[in-house]
Design an enzyme around this catalytic site. Structure first.
Site, short mmCIF file in Angstrom:
data_model
loop_
_atom_site.label_atom_id
_atom_site.label_comp_id
_atom_site.label_asym_id
_atom_site.label_seq_id
_atom_site.Cartn_x
_atom_site.Cartn_y
_atom_site.Cartn_z
NE ARG A 96 -2.62 0.94 3.51
CZ ARG A 96 -3.44 1.12 4.53
NH1 ARG A 96 -4.74 1.19 4.32
NH2 ARG A 96 -2.98 1.20 5.76
CG ASP A 152 -1.33 -5.88 10.18
OD1 ASP A 152 -1.13 -4.88 9.48
OD2 ASP A 152 -0.98 -7.04 9.84
CG ASP A 206 1.81 -6.91 12.25
OD1 ASP A 206 2.73 -7.33 11.52
OD2 ASP A 206 1.63 -5.71 12.48
N1 URA Z 1 -5.75 -5.09 6.95
C1 URA Z 1 -5.68 -5.64 8.18
O1 URA Z 1 -4.83 -6.48 8.44
N2 URA Z 1 -6.57 -5.24 9.11
C2 URA Z 1 -7.53 -4.34 8.88
O2 URA Z 1 -8.32 -4.04 9.78
C3 URA Z 1 -7.58 -3.76 7.60
C4 URA Z 1 -6.69 -4.15 6.64
#
Ligand code: URA
Length: 212
Positions: free
Chosen positions: A105, A201, A204
């Site tokens: 991104r 995330d 993660d």
């Molecule tokens: N990507 C993620 O890992 N979590 C989110 O909440 C949005 C995008």
């Protein structure tokens, strides 16, 4: 599949999803629950696979029994969190081929840029299931599916664990021909484009890389 968005609202899926969302769920728990939910999502995403019949003999009698008619599949992981859904999909269809799409991104435009794309040659004759746990803004999902179409895919599904309403709208507008299977459409996106309530995330949590 006829419905463009399917929410797998089975109680087992919803229970496991709640356990997985908790911030105190360990990396090991998160992985295990994502695998389990992934099996159910795959089950739903593949429910219209064509079926043929073969002649078999059970210990009791000869009979005609259903088998998969040989539709070739590709599972495409959108790196890196897509890998969390790849394992369960391959458990369901061990003979499937695998593709990977790497999208990063751009933090200013929030638009995805492609840094990796490797898929089997014959995707035009395959059912291609694109995997990304989080359908958030929808930009990555739209781009990943567009990359697949540009490479020749014409039979596609998109499987995610969670979706934001904003992402669903963006995706279904861009690719109305591609069915989406998810375990939940959450409330909204926050100003950092995280799904709320979400799970944080996904990459993660799957790989234990928070803060790295
Ligand atoms: N990507 C993620 O890992 N979590 C989110 O909440 C949005 C995008």
């Amino acid at each position: 599949m006829t419905k463009s968005v399917t929410v797998v609202d089975h109680p087992l899926v919803q229970h496991k999803l709640t356990l997985l969302r908790r911030k105190e769920a360990s990396t090991a728990e998160f992985r295990k629950l994502l695998r389990e939910i992934g099996l159910f999502l795959g089950y739903e995403a593949l429910r219209d696979l064509p079926i043929g019949k073969i002649q078999i003999e059970t210990p009791v009698c000869a009979t005609e029994a259903p088998v998969l008619a040989g539709k070739k599949l590709t599972f495409i992981s959108v790196l890196r969190a897509g890998d969390g859904l790849l394992g369960p999909m391959l458990e369901l269809v061990p003979s499937a081929r695998v593709g990977q799409i790497g999208l990063a991104r751009d933090e200013e435009t929030l638009q995805p840029t492609k840094y990796f794309f490797k898929v089997p040659k014959d995707i035009s004759s395959r059912l291609n299931v694109v995997l990304d746990p989080m359908l958030a803004t929808g930009h990555s999902a739209v781009r990943a599916v567009q990359e697949m179409k540009d490479a020749g895919a014409n039979d596609l599904r998109f499987v995610c664990l969670l979706a934001a309403p904003e992402g669903v709208e963006t995706f279904t507008k861009a690719h109305p021909d591609v069915p989406v299977v998810t375990a939940s459409i959450d409330d909204h996106l926050n100003d950092k484009a995280y799904i709320v309530p979400g799970l944080g995330d996904a990459g993660d949590r799957l790989f234990g890389t928070k803060g790295a």
